[in-house]
Every structure is written in structure tokens, then in C-alpha cells.
Write a protein that holds these residues in place. Structure first.
Motif, short mmCIF file in Angstrom:
data_model
loop_
_atom_site.label_atom_id
_atom_site.label_comp_id
_atom_site.label_asym_id
_atom_site.label_seq_id
_atom_site.Cartn_x
_atom_site.Cartn_y
_atom_site.Cartn_z
N VAL A 142 -6.72 -2.32 -1.26
CA VAL A 142 -8.09 -2.23 -1.79
C VAL A 142 -8.43 -3.52 -2.53
O VAL A 142 -9.52 -4.09 -2.33
CB VAL A 142 -8.25 -1.00 -2.71
N LYS A 143 -7.51 -4.00 -3.35
CA LYS A 143 -7.74 -5.25 -4.07
C LYS A 143 -8.04 -6.40 -3.12
O LYS A 143 -8.87 -7.26 -3.40
CB LYS A 143 -6.51 -5.62 -4.91
N VAL A 149 -11.36 0.14 1.78
CA VAL A 149 -12.29 0.63 0.76
C VAL A 149 -12.11 2.14 0.69
O VAL A 149 -11.69 2.76 1.67
CB VAL A 149 -13.77 0.27 1.05
N THR A 198 -7.49 3.97 -7.46
CA THR A 198 -7.69 3.25 -6.20
C THR A 198 -7.61 1.75 -6.43
O THR A 198 -7.17 1.00 -5.56
CB THR A 198 -9.04 3.56 -5.52
N GLU A 199 -8.00 1.33 -7.62
CA GLU A 199 -7.98 -0.11 -7.92
C GLU A 199 -6.56 -0.65 -8.10
O GLU A 199 -6.37 -1.86 -8.20
CB GLU A 199 -8.86 -0.38 -9.15
N THR A 200 -5.55 0.23 -8.13
CA THR A 200 -4.17 -0.22 -8.19
C THR A 200 -3.62 -0.51 -6.79
O THR A 200 -2.51 -1.03 -6.66
CB THR A 200 -3.25 0.83 -8.87
N ASP A 201 -4.37 -0.17 -5.75
CA ASP A 201 -3.90 -0.33 -4.38
C ASP A 201 -4.08 -1.78 -3.91
O ASP A 201 -5.20 -2.27 -3.89
CB ASP A 201 -4.66 0.62 -3.45
N GLU A 217 -14.16 8.91 -11.82
CA GLU A 217 -13.84 7.71 -12.59
C GLU A 217 -12.32 7.49 -12.68
O GLU A 217 -11.84 6.37 -12.53
CB GLU A 217 -14.44 7.78 -14.00
N LYS A 240 -11.09 6.41 -9.30
CA LYS A 240 -11.48 5.02 -9.03
C LYS A 240 -10.48 4.07 -9.68
O LYS A 240 -10.06 3.07 -9.07
CB LYS A 240 -12.89 4.74 -9.53
N ALA A 241 -10.07 4.37 -10.90
CA ALA A 241 -9.08 3.53 -11.58
C ALA A 241 -7.77 3.50 -10.79
O ALA A 241 -7.12 2.45 -10.69
CB ALA A 241 -8.85 4.03 -13.00
N HIS A 273 0.84 -1.20 0.00
CA HIS A 273 0.00 0.00 0.00
C HIS A 273 0.88 1.25 0.00
O HIS A 273 0.67 2.18 -0.79
CB HIS A 273 -0.91 -0.06 1.24
#
Length: 133
Positions: free
Chosen positions: A100-101, A106, A94-97, A88, A91-92, A50
Motif C-alpha cells: 500500500v505504501k 489500494v 492498512t498504512e502499515t502494508d 479509521e 486505515k491506520a 505484504h
């Protein structure tokens, strides 16, 4: 009160400032996620990943500011301020974290209007930090 003598057009353009010295960002509120049953070792590895991701996004100019909240009962873990102009796009990112994955964190995302001078925080922070995280 006029700030005409202090105004730096070149800096304002470089930072993406509007006529008020402001710009659009996206703020993320990091909260405890639903999947927090990792072993202490797994949790520590997710935290390292992270932090590495934070450093990568800051280096790329995508993340202006990040930091943890002090311990609290609300599940709030920290904030990010993304240098993007849409939820948007944030969000893309955050999805690299990795946290979060894994569902350990969240993120709630909110468009935010703040000072364009925040873009200087990462550069200045390097001057006051003796250690890396």
C-alpha cells in the motif's frame, strides 16, 4: 429454534460477541494500485513484505481473515477482515502494508457485521496448514 444448550457464555465474551453471536469488523477490498511499474524483483519483494505484514497483524489479533481473489478483470486482489470497530483504525493498519505504501495496492474499507466465531479462524487455520505462506 433455541440454541440455549449450545451457548457458551465464556467463549462469547472472549470473542466479543453480542447477543446474536455477532460483532463489528472492518472489511478491506484490496485492489490494484496506481503504481505497478516495479521490476519483477521489486514486485516479489513487496509481495513478501505484504505477506509478512499479514502474518504480523494476524499474530497481533488485528487481522481475522485475509486471502487473494482468483485472477479477474476487475482489479480485485484480495480481502482483509480487520478486528477493529472503526474504519479509521483499519486505515491506520492498512498504512502499515508495504504494498500500500508503494502504491501497488489500494484498500477500500467498509464496516462489516459478522459472526464473532471468525475470531477463531487464525487459530484453527494453523491446524490445517502444512506450510507457511
Amino acid at each position: 429454534m433455541s440454541h440455549a444448550n449450545e451457548y457458551d457464555n465464556v467463549l462469547a465474551e472472549k470473542l466479543g460477541a453480542d447477543e446474536y453471536g455477532m460483532k463489528t469488523y472492518v472489511m478491506a477490498m484490496l485492489k490494484k494500485g496506481p503504481n505497478r511499474n516495479q521490476t519483477p524483483e521489486e514486485a516479489a519483494e513487496l509481495q513478501r513484505a505484504h505477506m509478512d505484514n499479514i502474518g504480523r497483524m494476524a499474530q497481533a489479533g488485528q487481522l481475522v481473515l485475509a486471502g487473494p481473489f482468483m485472477p479477474n478483470d476487475d482489479g480485485l486482489q484480495g480481502i482483509y477482515i480487520f478486528n477493529v470497530d472503526s474504519v479509521e483504525k483499519a486505515k491506520a493498519l492498512t498504512e502499515t502494508d508495504p504494498a500500500v505504501k508503494a502504491g501497488r495496492l489500494v484498500m477500500e474499507l467498509y464496516p462489516w457485521y459478522g459472526s464473532a466465531a471468525l475470531m477463531l479462524v487464525n487459530e484453527e487455520h494453523k491446524k490445517v496448514a502444512k506450510k507457511d505462506h
